[in-house]
Design an enzyme around this catalytic site. Structure first.
Site, mmCIF file in Angstrom:
data_model
loop_
_atom_site.group_PDB
_atom_site.id
_atom_site.type_symbol
_atom_site.label_atom_id
_atom_site.label_comp_id
_atom_site.label_asym_id
_atom_site.label_seq_id
_atom_site.Cartn_x
_atom_site.Cartn_y
_atom_site.Cartn_z
ATOM 1 N N ASP A 183 -10.158 -5.704 -0.620
ATOM 2 C CA ASP A 183 -9.242 -6.272 0.358
ATOM 3 C C ASP A 183 -9.713 -5.812 1.739
ATOM 4 O O ASP A 183 -10.419 -4.805 1.857
ATOM 5 C CB ASP A 183 -7.817 -5.787 0.075
ATOM 6 C CG ASP A 183 -6.808 -6.292 1.096
ATOM 7 O OD1 ASP A 183 -6.852 -7.482 1.436
ATOM 8 O OD2 ASP A 183 -5.988 -5.482 1.548
ATOM 9 N N ASP A 207 -7.621 -5.825 5.163
ATOM 10 C CA ASP A 207 -6.645 -5.124 5.993
ATOM 11 C C ASP A 207 -6.033 -3.954 5.244
ATOM 12 O O ASP A 207 -5.371 -4.141 4.225
ATOM 13 C CB ASP A 207 -5.543 -6.089 6.443
ATOM 14 C CG ASP A 207 -6.101 -7.330 7.124
ATOM 15 O OD1 ASP A 207 -7.063 -7.181 7.899
ATOM 16 O OD2 ASP A 207 -5.591 -8.435 6.866
#
Length: 252
Positions: free
Chosen positions: A14, A16
């Site tokens: 991922d 963020d």
């Protein structure tokens, strides 16, 4: 060295909150958007204003989800119904699409201040590359390419599955595993041969639902127990912890 099961050949990250600290930027943009909307709504209806919580509300309703899904989810939590609107609704319009555009505008404005990757994540990316593991970034954000470039880590990632790809390929957002499964296919590995790295509860749930070989929860905000409950095989505060662990029979 990487603290992964021996069968793992790919890392799906991922963006963020895992590779870059832009989760805080997203949370601030959501708070600006929702607080402005809620304050005006309360004033019109003579109601008490209750602000968006950038930790609890962000984690529960918007983190890891496509922007319009996050808007819809948070409003539902407050029993607020708005018309869906059109994808080209301006930020000034009080529709699901309009509020989503308002959040996008707020985020883009803050992004201009620059992005620095987490140092531990940078070390881990380089170690994964040096170990010969395939590497992808998986994000619901349509700003993913810009953030990756601004952080200077685009050369360390082979594949990008973001909000633009998800829209084009009609992939469902987290907690469904569609985007992670797409990244694994693009890297040419089966889910059980890939590890998912996530800080969002919805993202960890997506990794578990997709049958991936290992799910690493990254706890930046003090939700380690929740990350485990949603499917994390292990939880760390920073990816550097995985590099610093003593060698064991189950890790690389």
């Amino acid at each position: 060295m990487l603290s992964l099961p021996a069968g793992v050949r790919a890392c799906l990250f991922d963006l963020d909150g895992v590779l870059t600290p832009t989760a805080a930027v997203h949370a601030a943009a959501w708070k600006e958007t929702f607080d402005d909307f809620l304050r005006q709504r309360a004033a019109r209806g003579g109601e008490e204003f209750r602000a968006f919580d950038p930790v609890a509300d962000y984690d529960e309703y918007v983190d890891g989800k496509p922007r319009v899904d996050g808007t819809r989810s948070f409003l539902a939590s407050r029993d607020i119904t708005l018309p869906e609107g059109q994808p080209d609704d301006p930020p000034s319009r009080d529709t699901i699409q309009g509020l989503s555009a308002r959040k996008d505008e707020a985020f883009s404005r803050r992004l201009g201040d620059g992005v620095q990757p987490y140092e531990g994540s940078l070390r881990y990316l380089r170690a994964a590359r040096d170990a010969g593991l395939r590497r992808a970034v998986v994000s619901s954000s349509k700003h993913c390419a810009a953030v990756v470039a601004a952080a200077g880590i685009d050369d360390l990632l082979e594949v990008r599955v973001d909000g633009i790809v998800a829209e084009r390929e009609r992939l469902r957002g987290k907690p469904t595993p569609d985007t992670y499964l797409c990244a694994a296919r693009m890297l040419g590995v089966e889910p059980e041969a890939a590890a998912v790295f996530e800080d969002a509860l919805a993202g960890v749930a997506a990794g578990r639902a997709g049958g991936f070989g290992y799910v690493v929860g990254v706890d930046r905000v003090g939700q380690a127990d929740a990350l485990r409950a949603h499917g994390g095989d292990t939880v760390v505060r920073d990816l550097a912890e995985l590099l610093d662990r003593p060698e064991s029979g189950t890790g690389r």
